[in-house]
Design an enzyme around this catalytic site. Structure first.
Site, short mmCIF file in Angstrom:
data_model
loop_
_atom_site.label_atom_id
_atom_site.label_comp_id
_atom_site.label_asym_id
_atom_site.label_seq_id
_atom_site.Cartn_x
_atom_site.Cartn_y
_atom_site.Cartn_z
N HIS A 1 86.80 -0.03 22.22
CA HIS A 1 85.45 -0.32 21.97
C HIS A 1 85.33 -1.04 20.50
O HIS A 1 84.10 -1.36 20.50
CB HIS A 1 84.86 1.28 22.09
CG HIS A 1 85.42 2.14 20.84
ND1 HIS A 1 84.75 2.34 19.70
CD2 HIS A 1 86.30 2.86 20.90
CE1 HIS A 1 85.38 3.18 18.91
NE2 HIS A 1 86.58 3.39 19.56
N ASP B 1 84.16 -4.50 20.85
CA ASP B 1 82.75 -4.73 21.33
C ASP B 1 81.68 -4.16 20.24
O ASP B 1 80.63 -4.29 20.62
CB ASP B 1 82.31 -3.72 22.54
CG ASP B 1 83.31 -4.40 23.71
OD1 ASP B 1 83.66 -5.58 23.69
OD2 ASP B 1 83.79 -3.55 24.52
N HIS B 2 82.33 -3.42 19.06
CA HIS B 2 81.27 -3.22 18.16
C HIS B 2 82.04 -3.56 16.78
O HIS B 2 82.53 -2.60 16.02
CB HIS B 2 81.25 -1.27 18.29
CG HIS B 2 80.22 -0.72 17.55
ND1 HIS B 2 80.40 -0.42 16.23
CD2 HIS B 2 78.92 -0.64 18.00
CE1 HIS B 2 79.14 0.25 15.65
NE2 HIS B 2 78.36 0.19 16.75
N LEU B 3 81.31 -4.49 16.23
CA LEU B 3 80.44 -5.36 16.90
C LEU B 3 81.29 -6.75 17.24
O LEU B 3 82.15 -6.97 16.32
CB LEU B 3 79.40 -5.74 15.90
CG LEU B 3 78.77 -4.67 15.31
CD1 LEU B 3 78.06 -4.81 14.25
CD2 LEU B 3 77.71 -4.43 16.27
N LEU C 1 83.82 -1.67 13.51
CA LEU C 1 83.21 -0.50 13.01
C LEU C 1 83.19 0.65 14.00
O LEU C 1 82.73 0.68 14.89
CB LEU C 1 81.88 -0.53 12.64
CG LEU C 1 81.57 -1.81 11.57
CD1 LEU C 1 79.95 -1.87 11.28
CD2 LEU C 1 82.28 -1.53 10.15
#
Lengths: 176, 134
Positions: free
Chosen positions: A30, A33-35, A46
């Site tokens: 994740h 994907d962030h960010l 983050l």
């Protein structure tokens, strides 16, 4: 992916306080994907605030669940406060400390602090720095949703939680 | 120390501001917690916890039992509720168990779905005041 947002329980004073740690890692999908990169801006991995809150909910939820030997279904009912002072980056270690403000048959209120260790080489990287404060409210749902029936099996404290609980070596109980 | 109704209202307002995240000016005596201040069922547990903490002392705890603010399991009782409305017996039961509530408006339609409107800011003030008087 398993829905586990703490890695290890490191301290437990039954009915009072539970401390857990969480290591953040770029191996966690994740964070990519962030960010993600956008235009000229490189990727900015983050840890999402929502998952930091989930880590506290798991820490505090285990503390509350242990009071009744995990017989109650302890459900996060409300986030009363969530404050973060800075971002959590991959490679940092978080330390969640949850304390019970009150508990009764209906539910519980917990207070929590989060500290972070940046693990940066050089001065201060191995020191715990205050990161944030999260206060939560939990419901013992079998006691509150009058008329609604839930599965008898305790779907809150499943095998994954019991594995963390048992691995801590701090406690005697299911999974220990 | 004896608290006036104004003192109690002030403290109840603070509890509601924190529990419901509403603004001070929204909290009027007649405001319904559910209809006007958007309280959900779980908020009542939060409010009860906060009232206990606010009005209790070590010497004199302020303990609110489950069902004390609002009676539980009344909807399934055919003696009290029929066709989605409270019967005369149901209204008598509510009046007896909820002396802190003003039923004058509710008595006209008695609809079960509107029972949540009964808990107003003023009814909480009354509830606390009666409990403090013992």
């Amino acid at each position: 992916m398993r829905w586990m947002w703490i890695d290890r329980i490191v301290e437990h004073e039954p009915g009072e306080r539970l401390v857990a740690i969480k290591n953040t890692s770029l191996a966690e999908e994740h964070l990519h994907d962030h960010l993600p990169p956008s235009g000229d801006r490189p990727a900015m991995p983050l840890m999402p605030g929502s998952l930091i809150i989930e880590g506290m909910a798991q820490t505090a939820g285990i503390l509350v669940g242990a009071v009744n030997d995990f017989q109650e279904k302890v459900i996060l009912a409300k986030i009363a406060k969530a404050e973060f002072d800075y971002d959590v980056l991959p490679g940092m270690t978080l330390r969640y400390t949850a304390t019970i403000d009150r508990i009764d048959t209906a539910g519980a209120v917990t207070k929590g602090t989060i500290e972070a260790r940046t693990n940066d080489p050089g001065e201060g990287g191995d020191a715990w720095q205050p990161l944030g404060r999260i206060n939560l409210m939990f419901s013992h749902i079998d006691q509150n949703m009058a008329g609604l029936e839930f599965p008898e099996e305790n779907f809150v404290f499943g095998d994954n939680f019991m594995a963390i609980w048992g691995a801590s070596g701090l406690v005697k109980g299911p999974g220990a | 120390m004896l608290m006036t109704k104004d003192d109690i209202f002030g403290k109840v307002s603070e509890v509601l501001e924190e529990a419901l995240g509403c603004d001070e000016d929204e909290i009027t005596p007649g405001a319904s917690l559910v209809a006007d201040l958007d309280a959900e069922s779980i908020d009542f547990l939060d409010i009860v916890f906060r009232l206990e903490k606010t009005f209790g002392t070590t010497e004199k705890p302020f303990k609110i039992d489950q069902g004390e603010l609002f009676p539980e399991n009344v909807m399934d009782n055919a003696e009290w509720v029929q066709d989605g409305k409270f019967t005369d017996a149901g209204m008598d039961m509510l009046r007896e168990r909820m002396p802190h509530v003003d039923f004058s408006v509710f008595d006209a339609d008695r609809e079960v779905v509107r029972v949540g409107d009964l808990i107003t800011v003023q009814s909480l003030v009354e509830f606390v005041s009666r409990k403090l008087e013992g």
